[in-house]
Design a protein around this motif. Structure first.
Motif, PDB file in Angstrom:
ATOM      1  N   THR A 183       9.046   2.966   9.449  1.00  0.00           N
ATOM      2  CA  THR A 183       7.596   2.898   9.581  1.00  0.00           C
ATOM      3  C   THR A 183       7.208   1.627  10.331  1.00  0.00           C
ATOM      4  OG1 THR A 183       7.101   1.604   7.578  1.00  0.00           O
ATOM      5  CG2 THR A 183       7.472   3.980   7.290  1.00  0.00           C
ATOM      6  N   ASP A 184       5.913   1.487  10.573  1.00  0.00           N
ATOM      7  CA  ASP A 184       5.411   0.276  11.232  1.00  0.00           C
ATOM      8  C   ASP A 184       5.069  -0.832  10.229  1.00  0.00           C
ATOM      9  OD1 ASP A 184       5.590   1.356  13.781  1.00  0.00           O
ATOM     10  OD2 ASP A 184       3.608   2.274  13.662  1.00  0.00           O
ATOM     11  N   PHE A 185       5.326  -0.580   8.945  1.00  0.00           N
ATOM     12  CA  PHE A 185       4.991  -1.562   7.918  1.00  0.00           C
ATOM     13  C   PHE A 185       6.116  -2.570   7.733  1.00  0.00           C
ATOM     14  CE2 PHE A 185       2.354   2.086   6.835  1.00  0.00           C
ATOM     15  CZ  PHE A 185       1.118   1.490   6.652  1.00  0.00           C
ATOM     16  N   SER A 214      -6.095 -11.739   0.369  1.00  0.00           N
ATOM     17  CA  SER A 214      -7.486 -11.316   0.543  1.00  0.00           C
ATOM     18  C   SER A 214      -8.049 -11.579   1.936  1.00  0.00           C
ATOM     19  CB  SER A 214      -8.372 -12.025  -0.489  1.00  0.00           C
ATOM     20  OG  SER A 214      -8.324 -13.427  -0.342  1.00  0.00           O
ATOM     21  N   GLY A 233      -6.797 -10.279   4.920  1.00  0.00           N
ATOM     22  CA  GLY A 233      -6.356  -9.310   5.910  1.00  0.00           C
ATOM     23  C   GLY A 233      -4.916  -9.400   6.319  1.00  0.00           C
ATOM     24  N   ASN A 234      -4.085 -10.138   5.588  1.00  0.00           N
ATOM     25  CA  ASN A 234      -2.678 -10.279   5.947  1.00  0.00           C
ATOM     26  C   ASN A 234      -1.828  -9.090   5.527  1.00  0.00           C
ATOM     27  OD1 ASN A 234      -2.513 -13.131   7.052  1.00  0.00           O
ATOM     28  ND2 ASN A 234      -3.471 -13.536   5.074  1.00  0.00           N
ATOM     29  N   VAL A 235      -2.298  -8.345   4.527  1.00  0.00           N
ATOM     30  CA  VAL A 235      -1.501  -7.240   3.999  1.00  0.00           C
ATOM     31  C   VAL A 235      -2.368  -5.996   3.844  1.00  0.00           C
ATOM     32  CG1 VAL A 235       0.052  -8.798   2.756  1.00  0.00           C
ATOM     33  CG2 VAL A 235      -1.940  -7.862   1.589  1.00  0.00           C
ATOM     34  N   ASP A 236      -1.692  -4.841   3.832  1.00  0.00           N
ATOM     35  CA  ASP A 236      -2.386  -3.565   3.653  1.00  0.00           C
ATOM     36  C   ASP A 236      -2.370  -3.107   2.192  1.00  0.00           C
ATOM     37  OD1 ASP A 236      -2.992  -2.816   6.494  1.00  0.00           O
ATOM     38  OD2 ASP A 236      -0.820  -3.031   6.644  1.00  0.00           O
ATOM     39  N   GLY A 237      -1.496  -3.662   1.388  1.00  0.00           N
ATOM     40  CA  GLY A 237      -1.402  -3.284  -0.016  1.00  0.00           C
ATOM     41  C   GLY A 237      -0.384  -4.149  -0.712  1.00  0.00           C
ATOM     42  N   SER A 274      -9.148  -6.973  -3.699  1.00  0.00           N
ATOM     43  CA  SER A 274      -8.925  -7.307  -2.293  1.00  0.00           C
ATOM     44  C   SER A 274      -8.118  -6.253  -1.549  1.00  0.00           C
ATOM     45  CB  SER A 274      -8.214  -8.656  -2.185  1.00  0.00           C
ATOM     46  OG  SER A 274      -8.923  -9.669  -2.850  1.00  0.00           O
ATOM     47  N   VAL A 275      -7.088  -5.717  -2.191  1.00  0.00           N
ATOM     48  CA  VAL A 275      -6.201  -4.754  -1.534  1.00  0.00           C
ATOM     49  C   VAL A 275      -5.796  -3.683  -2.540  1.00  0.00           C
ATOM     50  CG1 VAL A 275      -5.263  -6.418   0.118  1.00  0.00           C
ATOM     51  CG2 VAL A 275      -4.155  -6.134  -2.113  1.00  0.00           C
TER      52      VAL A 275
END
Length: 213
Positions: free
Chosen positions: A21-23, A43, A45-49, A68-69
């Protein structure tokens, strides 16, 4: 991700899932001393989850993370945020199955090396041990507590022996603690499994390479 020392298999599993994946997997070791820094990182925007593993009682920091996520707990938390999403095994039922296995083989004084009581696996596996003994009408053997490490397993078995209470089996809340107890039992002149049967939890590589397995 938040972890403590026994997270190797978890990391390996996640890495294999993300490989195509792109993660990207980022590991963070959270503690009370750096919770503010970790929260800021998550919090902005550094991570998607986030996947939270090895959650302990009182880790209220994670309440703020969920704002935040998206968060998934690897293992049901003792006290998590409302509407917590978690992936877990049935620790109670598995512990019950382990203890029944010992009972079916004639063991009647079953001690336990319980895990930390501020973590769900430690609590649930202890409860499963106790429940089955009650159903079978057996008096619980002595109990000692460890922290899921091999060293703590050895210390716990010394504590079991020091009680002077008889036991013919030990249910350990994970394989590392079970194996930590092996040399201590042998030093006491006890044979495994002739004198004391030992059963662990997790079916880890440690259990497959031990003697006896």
């Amino acid at each position: 991700m938040f972890t403590d020392p026994f997270f190797g298999s978890v990391v390996q599993g996640i890495s294999s899932v993300l490989e195509d994946t792109d993660f990207t997997l980022t590991m963070l070791i959270q503690s009370a001393a750096n919770s503010g820094k970790t929260l800021r990182y998550l919090s902005t925007g550094n991570v998607d989850g986030a996947l939270v593993v090895s959650h302990h009682t009182g880790d209220v920091f994670f309440d703020a993370v969920t704002e935040s996520v998206p968060v998934v707990f690897g293992g049901r938390p003792v006290d998590g945020p409302v509407d917590t999403i978690s992936v877990d095994v049935d620790n109670v039922a598995a512990a019950e199955a382990a203890v029944r296995y010992l009972i079916d083989r004639g063991r009647t004084r079953i001690a336990t090396i319980a895990g930390p009581q501020n973590m769900r696996p430690g609590i649930d596996r202890h409860d499963g041990w106790l429940r089955v003994l009650g159903e079978a009408g057996l008096t619980p053997g002595p109990i000692a507590f460890g922290d899921f490490t091999t060293v703590s397993g050895g210390t716990a078995v010394r504590e079991l022996l020091a009680t002077g209470l008889p036991f013919d089996a030990v249910f350990a809340a994970n394989d590392q603690m079970a194996l930590g107890g092996y040399p201590v039992l042998r030093e006491a002149g006890l044979r495994i499994p002739d004198d004391v049967a030992v059963i662990g939890f997790d079916d880890s590589p440690f259990s497959a390479t031990s003697e006896p397995r």
